[in-house]
Design an enzyme around this catalytic site. Structure first.
Site, PDB file in Angstrom:
ATOM      1  N   ASN A 146     -14.566 -10.581  -3.751  1.00  0.00           N
ATOM      2  CA  ASN A 146     -13.114 -10.741  -4.200  1.00  0.00           C
ATOM      3  C   ASN A 146     -12.769 -12.264  -3.454  1.00  0.00           C
ATOM      4  O   ASN A 146     -12.954 -12.595  -2.411  1.00  0.00           O
ATOM      5  CB  ASN A 146     -12.351  -9.569  -3.113  1.00  0.00           C
ATOM      6  CG  ASN A 146     -10.874  -9.688  -3.206  1.00  0.00           C
ATOM      7  OD1 ASN A 146     -10.463 -10.417  -3.911  1.00  0.00           O
ATOM      8  ND2 ASN A 146     -10.086  -8.823  -2.824  1.00  0.00           N
TER       9      ASN A 146
ATOM     10  N   LYS B 112       0.789  -1.032  -0.057  1.00  0.00           N
ATOM     11  CA  LYS B 112      -0.050   0.198   0.039  1.00  0.00           C
ATOM     12  C   LYS B 112       0.763   1.202  -0.024  1.00  0.00           C
ATOM     13  O   LYS B 112       0.571   2.088  -0.549  1.00  0.00           O
ATOM     14  CB  LYS B 112      -1.014   0.036   1.188  1.00  0.00           C
ATOM     15  CG  LYS B 112      -2.111   0.966   1.171  1.00  0.00           C
ATOM     16  CD  LYS B 112      -2.994   0.703  -0.015  1.00  0.00           C
ATOM     17  CE  LYS B 112      -4.239   1.502   0.281  1.00  0.00           C
ATOM     18  NZ  LYS B 112      -5.169   1.080   1.143  1.00  0.00           N
TER      19      LYS B 112
ATOM     20  N   ALA C 138     -17.742  -4.296   6.298  1.00  0.00           N
ATOM     21  CA  ALA C 138     -17.290  -2.714   6.395  1.00  0.00           C
ATOM     22  C   ALA C 138     -17.579  -2.187   4.879  1.00  0.00           C
ATOM     23  O   ALA C 138     -17.891  -0.972   5.129  1.00  0.00           O
ATOM     24  CB  ALA C 138     -15.707  -2.739   6.551  1.00  0.00           C
ATOM     25  N   ALA C 139     -17.267  -2.711   3.736  1.00  0.00           N
ATOM     26  CA  ALA C 139     -17.330  -1.916   2.608  1.00  0.00           C
ATOM     27  C   ALA C 139     -18.590  -1.830   2.064  1.00  0.00           C
ATOM     28  O   ALA C 139     -19.086  -0.791   1.592  1.00  0.00           O
ATOM     29  CB  ALA C 139     -16.434  -2.817   1.290  1.00  0.00           C
TER      30      ALA C 139
END
EC number: 1.1.1.40
Length: 756
Positions: free
Chosen positions: A290, A98, A201-202
């Protein structure tokens, strides 16, 4: 939501992370540290001066330290990618990655911090204490529901931006796509019926953001593993209950009846094809599980040909990729010293992304799509991740929103100048190289790897194949398969190997080369021996006969030897071939030519090299500014060996050129435009040179190799220009990554030749 279709072996992934300096990041000093005086200024006693200044005025920390461009990427490893709770230490490669993305896309410096606790309060306390060190906090891979508590509490306690990318990054990119999908289907956000599958969360962040943008709460149905989240359920936590609605519907299939939008953030296969026809006309389906979506685009299109579909994968249109968001959102937030990243800033980012997707794409992005320019429509509602305009458009929108909403501590007075400064942060060559990889996937080619028994070459071939960049054709003996197995390839037979001793193509290769060389003193048996025993002759013949599109060689012998062998088989273009090394800096790329072929080029050859290098620079996203390099600048000091350089400039003066050039100039002057303006105001260059045409092979080659030894992988090449077929000759020191890049660029040349 940034899953791709790129595949690689576990051995390659471990090798990538361990070779050279382990890991992916390092600390580099931004000030000189060569002398005792430098050290005295950097530390004691010089450092005492900014210390006192900051103690008197804490805001000056942004002026005297790196705080204003420094983000902490923090995790406890409780929800690592799709791997689950593997702990803080195991999350470190992800957090380093990241940090690399922050730097690559937005020039934001970042440090990864892994906290070894699953106690939300201990995590909160640890992060809150870091506020003096950083300009922003990026939370990552923290499991729900703890992530909600952690982020909310930190936002309340800290006076710098706190952003949980797994929530809000996905939400912002999803919102951008939803804006455009609604525009294409003539829908208003306030009128759409939305089904959200997933309550993590998303999913909750997406739901909250679209509601903030105008979607009505009573028109959103959220589902979890137990079905519809409705007000009659007694098993809901505070975050789910906030989105509970009054409804008689109880299953996902029920909820989809007449729905305009499906937002999937759940699990593979959760959306059944037989349920999709019940959705409203022209349904909008975001299947973002995902790594595999709730429904694949082909399945969704088969069920509803009128659907607009997005996923988290790069091998389908409309990829919801977080890299479109977080680097640029933090860039804008940092530049105005924002106290927080609020809804206004998130919405501004989503709207900016949506607008960008509606604009004509630049040439760099078009190249990644095989020369086809993607246009705003059902298969292009989200910008491409490597669109160079992202760094200008999104941070500016975020900064403006921060100022409007009152969280900016350093307002920007001149937005036009700010946007220009954002453009200056971007090195276009880096974007073009990234896009070259995307273009290779779009138009995959067959590339010959002539030294197919070398471990380094095999690693490159594996990466080329598994990355979906094309088909590697390995030239070597049968033991190549054993080497592939040693490198972790499960099925070596999936690789094509050409053995010059027993391939049925040997006869054609001998015929081709004998026809070319029989009047140059070669007997047929000599040709047979060359083809049988030397992989360069055989591979080059295969390329000439159309058995592949491009060729890579060079790691086992000097460049000049490989070039001579290839030239015996493959002809040249109208001008002699030459080599270009690409020196990639943070914000600037410089090309050096000729670094590989001609020992002492004539004026005509220098002029031709300049013209061809300028064309190459344009393909790399640069507007060419050529300097003919020398130890003397316009005769100072006097020199006896500058005649060819001056004559080359005169030759270009007599032609219709479309690029800037000047010379003779020493490199320190050529690369320093301020020095040019001060001492040589007559210089025709409007900026620092980005192409150095060297006076001879000795100086060029020495310069390139010295820079390579010091700069490592920031120096690419030499890239061979001027062969009639796409051939690249790597240096003997080339890494597997170097070879893959050369293969990708060679494949790009093959595609350009095909389209010409």
């Amino acid at each position: 939501m940034s899953e791709s279709n790129v595949k690689f072996s576990e051995a390659e992934a471990l090798h990538f992370h361990s070779r050279g300096r382990p890991g992916k990041i390092e600390i580099v000093a931004s000030k000189p540290m060569a002398t005792q005086r430098d050290l005295s200024l950097a530390y004691s006693p010089g450092v005492a001066v900014p210390v006192r200044a900051i103690a008197e005025n804490p805001a000056s920390a942004y002026d005297y330290t790196a705080k204003g461009n420094l983000v902490a990427v923090i995790s406890n490893g409780t929800a690592i990618l799709g791997l689950g709770n593997l702990g803080a230490l195991a999350s470190k490669p992800v957090m380093e990655g990241k940090a690399v993305l922050f730097k690559r896309f937005a020039d934001v410096d970042s440090i990864d911090l892994e906290l070894d606790t699953e106690d939300p309060q201990r995590f909160i306390d640890a992060v809150a204490l870091l506020e003096p060190s950083f300009g922003g906090i990026n939370l990552e891979d923290i499991a729900a529901p703890d992530c909600f508590v952690i982020e909310q509490t930190l936002r309340e306690r800290m006076n710098i931006p706190v952003f949980h990318d797994d929530q809000h990054g996905t939400a912002i990119i999803t919102a951008a796509g939803l804006i455009n999908a609604c525009l294409l289907t003539a829908r208003e956000l306030s009128a759409i019926n939305v089904v959200v599958n997933g309550a993590g969360a998303a999913a909750i962040a997406c739901t909250e953001l679209i509601k903030a943008m105008g979607v009505r709460g009573d028109k959103v149905i959220m589902c979890d593993r137990s079905g519809v989240i409705h007000k009659g359920r007694d098993d809901l936590d505070q975050w789910k209950s906030a989105h509970a609605v009054e409804t008689e519907r109880r299953t996902l299939a029920d909820a989809l009846q007449g729905a305009d939008v499906f937002l999937g953030l759940s699990a593979a296969g959760a959306l059944k094809a037989e349920w999709v026809p019940a959705m409203a006309p022209r349904p909008i389906i975001f299947a973002m599980a995902n790594p595999d979506p709730e429904i694949t685009p082909p399945e969704a299109k088969a069920a509803r040909p009128d659907a607009i579909v997005a996923t988290g994968r790069s091998d389908y249109p409309n990829q919801v990729n977080n890299v479109l968001g977080f680097p640029f959102i933090f860039r804008g937030a940092l530049d105005v010293r924002a106290r927080a990243i609020n809804d206004e800033m998130k919405i501004a980012a989503a709207e900016a992304l949506a607008r960008l997707a509606r604009e004509p794409v630049p040439d760099e992005v078009s190249a990644a799509y095989g020369g086809q320019s993607p246009r705003f429509g059902a298969d292009y509602i989200i910008p491409a991740p490597f669109d160079p305009r992202l760094l200008e458009v999104v941070p500016a929108a975020v900064a403006e929103a921060a100022m409007r909403s009152g969280v900016a501590r350093l307002p920007i007075d001149n937005m036009a100048a700010y946007r220009q400064s954002l453009r200056a942060r971007l090195n276009p060559t880096v974007s073009v190289l990234s896009l070259a990889y995307e273009a290779a996937k779009t138009s995959p080619k067959r590339v010959l790897f002539a030294e197919g028994e070398e471990k380094n070459v095999l690693r490159a071939a594996i990466a080329f194949k598994d990355g979906g960049l094309g088909t590697p054709v390995l030239v070597g003996r049968d033991e190549v398969y054993d080497h592939l197995r040693e490198l972790g390839v499960d099925d070596p037979s999936g690789f094509e190997v050409l053995n010059s001793r027993n391939s049925p193509l040997v006869g054609r290769a001998v015929d081709h080369l004998y026809a070319k060389l029989q009047r140059r003193g070669f007997l047929r048996r000599e040709i047979e021996r060359l083809v049988n025993q030397d992989r360069n002759y055989f591979a080059a013949a295969m390329l000439a006969l159309g058995e592949a599109d491009a060729m890579i060689t060079g790691t086992t012998r000097p460049f000049s030897q490989s070039l001579r062998q290839v030239q015996m088989v493959i002809g040249e273009e109208s001008c002699a071939p030459f080599g270009i090394n690409i020196v990639v800096g943070q914000n600037q790329t410089v090309l050096i030519a000729d670094t590989a072929v001609t020992e002492r080029p004539t004026a005509a050859e220098l002029a031709a090299i300049a013209e061809r290098s300028a064309a190459f620079a344009r393909r790399m996203g640069q507007e060419p500014r050529v300097a003919f390099a020398s130890y003397t600048t316009f005769g100072n000091p006097p020199g006896a060996h500058v005649g060819a350089l001056r004559e080359a400039v005169a030759l270009l003066d007599s032609r219709q050129t479309d690029f800037e050039y000047e010379g003779e100039m020493s490199p320190d002057v050529a690369l320093n435009h301020e020095m040019q303006r001060r001492f040589y105001p007559f210089s025709r260059l409007t900026g620092p040179a980005n192409i150095l045409i060297m006076p001879g092979l000795q100086s060029a080659n020495l310069s390139a190799k010295l820079l390579r030894a010091v700069g490592g992988e920031n120096v690419l090449g030499p890239y061979l220009v001027g062969m009639s077929l796409p051939v690249q000759i790597a240096p003997m020191t080339a890494t597997a990554t170097d070879l893959v890049t050369l293969a990708v660029l060679a494949a790009g040349e093959a595609e350009r030749a095909k389209r010409a």
